[in-house]
Design a protein around this motif. Structure first.
Motif, PDB file in Angstrom:
ATOM      1  N   VAL A   1       6.588  -4.666  11.228  1.00  0.00           N
ATOM      2  CA  VAL A   1       6.190  -3.427  10.563  1.00  0.00           C
ATOM      3  C   VAL A   1       4.905  -2.882  11.181  1.00  0.00           C
ATOM      4  N   MET A   2       3.915  -3.756  11.406  1.00  0.00           N
ATOM      5  CA  MET A   2       2.662  -3.318  12.013  1.00  0.00           C
ATOM      6  C   MET A   2       2.885  -2.804  13.428  1.00  0.00           C
TER       7      MET A   2
ATOM      8  N   GLY B   1       5.615  -1.428  14.552  1.00  0.00           N
ATOM      9  CA  GLY B   1       6.225  -0.109  14.424  1.00  0.00           C
ATOM     10  C   GLY B   1       5.222   0.967  14.071  1.00  0.00           C
ATOM     11  N   ARG B   2       4.269   0.620  13.194  1.00  0.00           N
ATOM     12  CA  ARG B   2       3.244   1.592  12.806  1.00  0.00           C
ATOM     13  C   ARG B   2       2.350   1.949  13.989  1.00  0.00           C
ATOM     14  N   TYR B   3       1.920   0.916  14.734  1.00  0.00           N
ATOM     15  CA  TYR B   3       1.066   1.181  15.897  1.00  0.00           C
ATOM     16  C   TYR B   3       1.817   1.993  16.950  1.00  0.00           C
TER      17      TYR B   3
ATOM     18  N   ALA C   1       4.188   4.157  16.369  1.00  0.00           N
ATOM     19  CA  ALA C   1       4.253   5.534  15.870  1.00  0.00           C
ATOM     20  C   ALA C   1       2.921   6.247  16.054  1.00  0.00           C
ATOM     21  N   LEU C   2       1.806   5.534  15.802  1.00  0.00           N
ATOM     22  CA  LEU C   2       0.487   6.140  15.982  1.00  0.00           C
ATOM     23  C   LEU C   2       0.225   6.471  17.447  1.00  0.00           C
TER      24      LEU C   2
END
Length: 279
Positions: free
Chosen positions: A10-11, A13-15, A17-18
């Protein structure tokens, strides 16, 4: 083992996306900056180069030396600084009145003020033009400043009032007991404590005045009174094929915004965080 991998995925994927979002927003800016340092021969080179192989500053010299560009830059500086000063002074005083004083119609007036934020600016062009005509401020920098200040007062009042109401009234009462008047309380206590909110409002006011185009092009006719957004639009029309020069002029226009944000970054972030936590 599976549960421990899920948070890491999840982390990741978030990074990702950022990073993708950062690239999406910054690559066009870097392309503009890169093109501003390219000679006309290399502007349309395929494939395009993010880092120019033969950088030159000639585009900046030509853009700055072009007819009236320095005057347009100065006009934007004067208009934006005066707008920020007027918005912060009047907006903070209005916010202080709404936060600390009781008077007839206080709530309806405040709600009416906030309701103006929902009115699209384009709908006000004709009424504003008629008012400016009656005030004899057409084709003047004063006409720009007056309506820029008026257009941003509601947001500034709302933002600063939300910050002032979180300041304990006991501090006001302590100064009043010592003999200070309401204005002294406002100037010596409220304003210093509201620096983050004022910095945030000031940045938004500066951006609004610096980038505004529609109202400026509506009331300004004299070339010597034009601001940078008008100049950039006309500049692009005059030098449509000289993209290096056009982008150099655009970079010059962006630099003050970048400097203002860098200088007041801490206060801006503190004001946004305070508004999020206290709102």
């Amino acid at each position: 083992m599976t549960t421990s991998r899920r948070p890491s995925l999840v982390m990741t994927g978030r990074y990702a996306a950022l990073v993708a979002g950062a690239l999406l927003t910054t690559v066009p800016f870097f392309m503009m900056l890169s093109t501003s340092f390219k000679a006309q021969t290399f502007v349309l080179q395929v494939p395009p180069q993010l880092l120019p192989s033969h950088p030159t500053t000639a585009n900046y010299a030509q853009a700055w030396a072009s007819t009236g560009f320095a005057q347009y830059f100065l006009n934007s500086v004067v208009v934006s600084v005066c707008t920020v000063a007027g918005v912060l002074l009047l907006g903070s005083m209005m916010a202080y009145a709404f936060a600390r004083f009781e008077f007839p119609g206080k709530k309806p007036i405040f709600l009416a003020l906030i309701a103006t934020l929902m009115i699209p600016g384009m709908m006000l062009i004709i009424p504003q033009y008629l008012v400016a005509k009656d005030l004899h401020v057409l084709d003047s920098r004063v006409g720009l400043v007056l309506f820029y200040v008026a257009g941003q007062l509601a947001f500034t009042t709302f933002l600063v009032r939300g910050f002032i109401v979180t300041i304990p009234r006991e501090l006001d009462e302590a100064m009043l007991i010592d003999g200070a008047g309401p204005f002294r309380v406002f100037w010596s206590l409220i304003l210093p404590l509201c620096r983050p909110a004022l910095a945030t409002a000031g940045i938004f006011s500066f951006l609004g005045a610096w980038d505004e185009f529609v109202w400026a092009v509506t009331i300004i006719d004299s070339p010597e009174k034009r601001t940078l957004p008008i100049a950039i639009a006309l500049f692009q029309g005059q030098h449509a094929t000289s993209w290096g020069m056009v982008f150099a002029a655009s970079v010059i226009a962006v630099l003050p915004v970048f400097v203002v944000f860098v200088v007041f970054q801490r206060q801006f972030v503190a004001g946004v965080q305070a508004g999020a936590l206290k709102g």
